[in-house]
Design a protein around this motif. Structure first.
Motif, short mmCIF file in Angstrom:
data_model
loop_
_atom_site.label_atom_id
_atom_site.label_comp_id
_atom_site.label_asym_id
_atom_site.label_seq_id
_atom_site.Cartn_x
_atom_site.Cartn_y
_atom_site.Cartn_z
N GLY A 102 0.79 -1.22 0.00
CA GLY A 102 0.00 0.00 0.00
C GLY A 102 0.82 1.27 0.00
N LEU A 103 1.84 1.30 -0.82
CA LEU A 103 2.76 2.45 -0.84
C LEU A 103 2.14 3.67 -1.51
N ALA A 104 2.46 4.84 -0.98
CA ALA A 104 1.99 6.09 -1.57
C ALA A 104 2.67 6.35 -2.91
N THR A 105 3.91 5.91 -3.04
CA THR A 105 4.70 6.06 -4.26
C THR A 105 5.17 4.67 -4.68
N PRO A 106 4.95 4.26 -5.92
CA PRO A 106 5.48 2.96 -6.32
C PRO A 106 7.00 2.94 -6.21
N LEU A 107 7.52 1.99 -5.48
CA LEU A 107 8.96 1.86 -5.28
C LEU A 107 9.37 0.41 -5.53
N PRO A 108 10.57 0.20 -6.09
CA PRO A 108 11.04 -1.17 -6.22
C PRO A 108 11.31 -1.77 -4.84
N VAL A 109 10.88 -3.01 -4.67
CA VAL A 109 11.04 -3.70 -3.39
C VAL A 109 12.01 -4.85 -3.58
N TYR A 110 12.99 -4.92 -2.71
CA TYR A 110 13.95 -6.02 -2.68
C TYR A 110 13.75 -6.75 -1.36
N VAL A 111 13.83 -8.07 -1.42
CA VAL A 111 13.59 -8.90 -0.25
C VAL A 111 14.88 -9.66 0.03
N ASP A 112 15.45 -9.43 1.20
CA ASP A 112 16.72 -10.06 1.53
C ASP A 112 16.53 -11.55 1.78
N VAL A 113 17.48 -12.33 1.31
CA VAL A 113 17.42 -13.79 1.47
C VAL A 113 17.42 -14.19 2.95
N SER A 114 17.79 -13.28 3.84
CA SER A 114 17.78 -13.58 5.28
C SER A 114 16.39 -13.98 5.76
N LEU A 115 15.35 -13.50 5.09
CA LEU A 115 13.99 -13.86 5.49
C LEU A 115 13.67 -15.32 5.21
N GLN A 116 14.41 -15.94 4.31
CA GLN A 116 14.16 -17.34 3.96
C GLN A 116 14.51 -18.30 5.09
N ASP A 117 15.07 -17.78 6.18
CA ASP A 117 15.34 -18.61 7.35
C ASP A 117 14.06 -18.99 8.07
N PHE A 118 12.95 -18.34 7.72
CA PHE A 118 11.69 -18.53 8.43
C PHE A 118 10.57 -18.93 7.47
N ASP A 119 9.62 -19.72 7.98
CA ASP A 119 8.44 -20.07 7.19
C ASP A 119 7.41 -18.96 7.24
N GLU A 120 7.47 -18.14 8.29
CA GLU A 120 6.52 -17.05 8.46
C GLU A 120 7.24 -15.87 9.12
N VAL A 121 6.96 -14.66 8.60
CA VAL A 121 7.54 -13.45 9.16
C VAL A 121 6.43 -12.44 9.43
N LEU A 122 6.77 -11.40 10.17
CA LEU A 122 5.78 -10.38 10.53
C LEU A 122 6.27 -8.99 10.13
N PRO A 123 5.89 -8.54 8.94
CA PRO A 123 6.16 -7.14 8.60
C PRO A 123 5.06 -6.26 9.19
N ALA A 124 5.37 -4.99 9.34
CA ALA A 124 4.35 -4.03 9.78
C ALA A 124 3.27 -3.94 8.71
N ALA A 125 2.18 -3.27 9.05
CA ALA A 125 1.06 -3.13 8.12
C ALA A 125 0.61 -1.67 8.03
N GLY A 126 1.58 -0.76 7.97
CA GLY A 126 1.26 0.63 7.73
C GLY A 126 1.05 1.50 8.95
N ASP A 127 1.18 0.92 10.14
CA ASP A 127 1.04 1.72 11.35
C ASP A 127 1.94 1.13 12.43
#
Length: 158
Positions: A102-127
């Motif tokens: 839900g970005l205000a400006t379209p931006l390229p997103v890169y996802v670090d391979v470090s997240l692949q250590d987990f089956d589930e992660v918790l990013p924020a949701a805008g607040d």
């Protein structure tokens, strides 16, 4: 507004992803990990960088990861983290609630391979009191994220 932009993004993408709203702040990795009862690595932090060529990118990494300058330069060239006011203006999300949805400006997103250590992660949701539970693969897929190796290797989990 920012939380609503995440809701709108999920709805427009036909995604049934529940947004977790808490009474307590989850504005830092430590606060988020404590609030959700998970280790800090499972918190997916979203960092904003301005590159030497003036492009702005988002990098989503595990909460306890540190940027590896050599790997970052190999992937992107030189870059610097954006100040909080620029982050909020570009993403529409307050620092502590920044996420790739839900970005205000379209931006390229890169996802670090470090997240692949987990089956589930918790990013924020805008607040600063919200999050979602999501697999790293689905996160990358729905934000058209490109996998990258830009963080220091983590010590193996015991």
């Amino acid at each position: 507004m920012s939380l609503q932009s995440v809701r709108d993004f999920f709805a427009a993408s036909h995604l049934a992803i529940d947004i977790i709203e808490l009474e307590t702040s989850t504005a830092t990795v430590a606060l988020a990990a404590a609030a959700h009862g998970v280790e800090p690595g499972r918190i997916a932090k979203t960092l904003a960088f301005r590159l030497a060529d003036e492009r702005t990118i988002l990098l989503v990494a595990r909460g306890d990861a540190r940027i590896d300058n050599k790997k970052f330069k190999a992937a992107f060239g030189k870059g610097r983290m954006l100040p909080a006011e620029d982050v909020q203006a570009l993403t529409g999300h307050p620092v502590g609630g920044v996420c790739p949805f839900g970005l205000a400006t379209p931006l390229p997103v890169y996802v670090d391979v470090s997240l692949q250590d987990f089956d589930e992660v918790l990013p924020a949701a805008g607040d600063v009191h919200t999050a979602v539970r999501i697999s790293p693969a689905l996160l990358a897929q729905i934000v058209d994220g490109q996998w990258v190796d830009a963080c220091q290797a983590q010590a193996s989990e015991a």
